[in-house]
Design a protein around this motif. Structure first.
Motif, mmCIF file in Angstrom:
data_model
loop_
_atom_site.group_PDB
_atom_site.id
_atom_site.type_symbol
_atom_site.label_atom_id
_atom_site.label_comp_id
_atom_site.label_asym_id
_atom_site.label_seq_id
_atom_site.Cartn_x
_atom_site.Cartn_y
_atom_site.Cartn_z
ATOM 1 N N ALA A 7 7.264 5.220 5.616
ATOM 2 C CA ALA A 7 5.648 5.886 4.608
ATOM 3 C C ALA A 7 5.505 6.735 6.311
ATOM 4 C CB ALA A 7 5.043 5.309 3.742
ATOM 5 N N THR A 8 4.597 7.737 5.705
ATOM 6 C CA THR A 8 3.552 8.397 7.137
ATOM 7 C C THR A 8 2.361 8.519 6.436
ATOM 8 O OG1 THR A 8 4.002 10.525 6.220
ATOM 9 C CG2 THR A 8 4.906 9.302 8.021
ATOM 10 N N SER A 9 0.740 7.997 7.172
ATOM 11 C CA SER A 9 -0.615 7.976 6.461
ATOM 12 C C SER A 9 -1.300 9.060 7.768
ATOM 13 C CB SER A 9 -0.684 7.468 5.874
ATOM 14 O OG SER A 9 -1.015 6.314 6.632
ATOM 15 N N ALA A 10 -1.814 9.508 7.178
ATOM 16 C CA ALA A 10 -2.857 9.728 8.583
ATOM 17 C C ALA A 10 -4.172 9.646 8.990
ATOM 18 C CB ALA A 10 -3.987 11.435 7.451
ATOM 19 N N GLY A 11 -4.028 8.166 8.705
ATOM 20 C CA GLY A 11 -5.014 7.113 9.193
ATOM 21 C C GLY A 11 -5.355 5.864 8.105
ATOM 22 N N ARG A 54 14.803 -7.176 0.555
ATOM 23 C CA ARG A 54 15.987 -6.884 1.580
ATOM 24 C C ARG A 54 15.758 -5.437 2.634
ATOM 25 N NH1 ARG A 54 20.242 -8.921 -0.847
ATOM 26 N NH2 ARG A 54 21.282 -6.878 -0.656
ATOM 27 N N THR A 55 13.969 -4.879 2.849
ATOM 28 C CA THR A 55 13.353 -3.424 2.787
ATOM 29 C C THR A 55 12.182 -3.436 3.658
ATOM 30 O OG1 THR A 55 14.304 -3.145 1.191
ATOM 31 C CG2 THR A 55 12.805 -1.067 2.184
ATOM 32 N N ILE A 56 12.989 -3.237 5.079
ATOM 33 C CA ILE A 56 11.632 -3.339 5.927
ATOM 34 C C ILE A 56 10.709 -2.032 6.050
ATOM 35 C CG2 ILE A 56 12.985 -5.027 7.618
ATOM 36 C CD1 ILE A 56 12.801 -2.429 9.255
ATOM 37 N N GLY A 57 9.229 -2.366 6.177
ATOM 38 C CA GLY A 57 8.692 -1.514 5.672
ATOM 39 C C GLY A 57 7.946 -0.890 7.036
ATOM 40 N N LEU A 58 7.254 0.753 7.058
ATOM 41 C CA LEU A 58 7.210 1.124 8.475
ATOM 42 C C LEU A 58 6.763 2.261 7.970
ATOM 43 C CD1 LEU A 58 7.272 1.514 11.204
ATOM 44 C CD2 LEU A 58 9.116 3.475 11.486
ATOM 45 N N VAL A 59 5.185 1.937 8.351
ATOM 46 C CA VAL A 59 4.035 3.324 7.878
ATOM 47 C C VAL A 59 3.711 4.107 9.210
ATOM 48 C CG1 VAL A 59 1.885 3.558 7.019
ATOM 49 C CG2 VAL A 59 3.220 1.845 6.282
ATOM 50 N N LEU A 60 3.813 5.402 9.201
ATOM 51 C CA LEU A 60 3.599 5.814 10.556
ATOM 52 C C LEU A 60 2.461 6.609 10.263
ATOM 53 C CD1 LEU A 60 7.491 7.204 11.300
ATOM 54 C CD2 LEU A 60 6.700 5.566 12.247
ATOM 55 N N GLN A 61 1.121 6.577 11.497
ATOM 56 C CA GLN A 61 0.274 7.663 11.684
ATOM 57 C C GLN A 61 0.955 8.855 12.166
ATOM 58 O OE1 GLN A 61 -1.982 4.340 12.989
ATOM 59 N NE2 GLN A 61 -4.257 5.622 12.370
ATOM 60 N N THR A 62 0.017 9.938 10.993
ATOM 61 C CA THR A 62 0.614 11.223 11.889
ATOM 62 C C THR A 62 -0.441 11.542 12.296
ATOM 63 O OG1 THR A 62 0.194 11.678 9.360
ATOM 64 C CG2 THR A 62 2.476 11.061 9.860
#
Lengths: 374, 374
Positions: free
Chosen positions: B111-115, B72-80
């Motif tokens: 989470a974040t990632s550089a691309g 029951r978790t939604i993931g969001l990966v942001l591009q920084t």
DNA sequence: TTCGGTTACGAAACCGGTTTCGGCAAGTCT
DNA sequence: AGACTTGCCGAAACCGGTTTCGTAACCGAA
């Protein structure tokens, strides 16, 4: 020969039993070897470790959690009812947090809440559901309920910002007081004698520190502190305008003002424009935060910039260490804000008396049509 | 009589066994009752449900996960690495996401990632560790690797923004094309005849749609489209300035320009100032996004505002429904952007010929001292 | 050689859930 | 009335880990 015998290309996870079979031991032994139990021989430990690494074994956090109660997850609850509070920095802040978390194989669950009571409920829920092993608490208040709650729950937390009553909390903070001091010294070096100070909201703990920093700076520069040139509770542009107008209306106005908060400092532009004073010449400004708007106004606002990404990174690191058992009182760090020179400060062009005359002359100054920041 | 018999004030969680004991059934039965299995009588189901509710039972997501694989978790990966991309909206967006997630007892891991490649690795990790049951994908590109990856992994996802090759993806989007059309119609109603269009980056899928919207608007208003007044790839202020200057240099410049991106539209202020043209009178602007800076410039920039909080909320809802089994092709929604009227548009004060003369007259216009946005 | 004490590991219980399996009782059909 | 379904639920296995417990093997000392 491919290792995957499963039908699925994206093979199913390798479990602890797989590692155990491969290493010729039981899964209990593998678990103890990986978790540095003392009663495992060095030989088997290295053998298991090598096998595990070779097979790419990663323990499933939530499987561990049902015994250990910990999921390698750091919690962040954002307050959404403070309009534009952390807005410009949020992205950098998250990047810093999640980067260090990720490097340690941790993840981050973020929740939002509209404030006070709801925030406490959210924190409780995350703890109960084991969706957070500890919390990062940004924007700490002078008397913070979140801290009380987490303390009674015995859940680790790290403050972003020091508390007056530090107790046994771990924290990271930017040394706002040093920035304020440096701002004063810089202005003094420009030749300013009468320097005002506009502080932020008194409910925030940082305000107390920044006021102290201002006073230290004035003392170091051997300048007189005029209490009538010190005011506070300015967090918005409008409040900054009002505070500035108030100072300018004094019989002996300041030639420079130090702001504790960028947003308020931007209000000074409006106040200056109203009286036809030129920022950076008739009135110097130095502020703190480093919000993007500093670069939008003309002249650009000189400000002490906070490195939010670094802050996030350090906070994550401190929290993880605390959850792993380190003593919170040893987990305290600080960093300096970096000066971002703009054109809003410089040598004084006019004396306080001249400024007073201009202000008292009274007529509203018309801004020209093609621009103006307000 | 307090219910807690444990020593700890903050009693330990109530588990499924507790509920089972209280209801006089086995935990297997409780599980089936709560998960709507068909082979449970209505009588016991209601009894168990009531007991569970009364005791405040909440299943532990990660305990369920080791069998079901879902937390029951939604993931969001942001591009920084896109500087300032979603910055001003991020807070609202997160608020919307986490609010609806929370209402459904879901949480959000970000989470974040550089691309590029790193982002794919991050997604894989979150899936492997079961820290996300599905993903929200903001800023979809024309050909998005994330989509390919998630599709092969058979992990649910929802796009924020439509893809050209929609396939079986679920999505939510703001109707940028309608905003562009409405912008043209509004300008036409003001009396503008020559209207330019500055589009965003061609790598983004929304650009194609917005261009179409502009053309539709022009057709509906029965205005001629001059290809020389259409340009694109303007995402920054500087690029917006350049695009505007280019149009103004035409023999017959536009009296109004529609921008696909606020940031670029702000650059038009600089271009106008350079030639001494007054925004809102000599040159009308309407843009899209609704970033806070719209309200900082003078005159305020008329823009179509995106409700990021609503977007986040809808996206969360769609993703949860998809993870629960609904067909993604039925999970598609859109919403309109809302007009935020500023002073940057109005009836034309000068004809294109007059504007051309002003521009060609050549002398740089001096902005007055106390202001100017550039 | 016997004994007590370590050392190192296997066996098994356990965590909090889900899911399979099987069986009992009641109802249905011939 | 007996066989066959069907509905409902208990028992138990299972998921992927951790942790307790017990003991075989080794050790040095008597």
């Amino acid at each position: 020969m491919p290792l995957t015998e499963d039908r699925a290309v994206q093979a199913t996870r390798v479990t602890i039993s797989d590692v155990a079979d491969a290493a010729g031991v039981t899964k209990g032994t593998v678990s103890r070897a990986l978790n540095d139990y003392p009663d495992i021989s060095e030989a088997t430990r290295t053998r298991v470790l090598r096998k595990a690494k070779q097979m790419g074994y990663q323990p499933l956090a939530q499987a561990q959690a049902i015994k250990t109660g910990r999921t390698r997850t750091i919690g962040l609850v954002l307050q959404t009812d403070i309009p534009g509070a952390q807005r410009p920095f949020l992205s950098d802040f998250l990047a810093g947090l999640s980067q260090t978390a990720s490097d340690a194989s941790w993840t981050m669950t973020v929740a939002t809440s509209a404030g006070g009571q709801e925030m406490l409920t959210t924190i409780k829920r995350l703890v109960q559901e084991r969706k957070a092993d500890g919390f990062i608490l940004p924007r700490t208040f002078a008397n913070d309920e979140r801290v009380t709650l987490l303390r009674t729950l015995k859940v680790p937390y790290v403050l972003y910002g020091r508390l007056q009553d530090i107790q046994d909390s771990a924290w990271f903070d930017i040394l706002g007081e040093e920035a304020m001091r440096d701002a004063v010294l810089r202005l003094a070096q420009h030749g300013h004698q009468r320097i005002g100070f506009v502080n932020g909201g008194s409910e925030y703990n940082f305000s107390r520190l920044r006021a102290a920093g201002f006073e230290n700076g004035m003392n170091e520069a051997r300048l007189d502190i005029d209490e009538s040139l010190i005011t506070g509770d300015a967090m918005t542009r409008e409040q900054g305008t009002a505070a500035t107008l108030g100072m300018l209306a004094r019989s002996l106005p300041p030639t420079a003002i130090v702001f504790a908060v960028d947003m308020a400092a931007l209000g000074a532009y409006d106040a200056a424009e109203k009286h036809g004073l030129v920022i950076g010449q008739d009135l110097s400004l130095i502020s703190y935060d480093g919000i993007p708007e500093c670069q939008w106004v003309r002249p650009q606002l000189t400000s002490f910039r906070v490195d939010s990404q670094m802050a996030g990174s350090r906070l994550a690191s401190l929290l993880i260490r605390q959850i792993r058992g380190e003593d919170p009182t040893t987990l305290r760090e600080s960093a300096k804000a970096m000066l971002w020179p703009g054109g809003s400060d410089g040598p004084p062009r006019r004396s306080p008396i001249e400024i007073a005359r201009i202000v008292r002359s009274g007529q509203e100054h018309n801004s020209c049509e093609t621009g103006g920041t307000a």
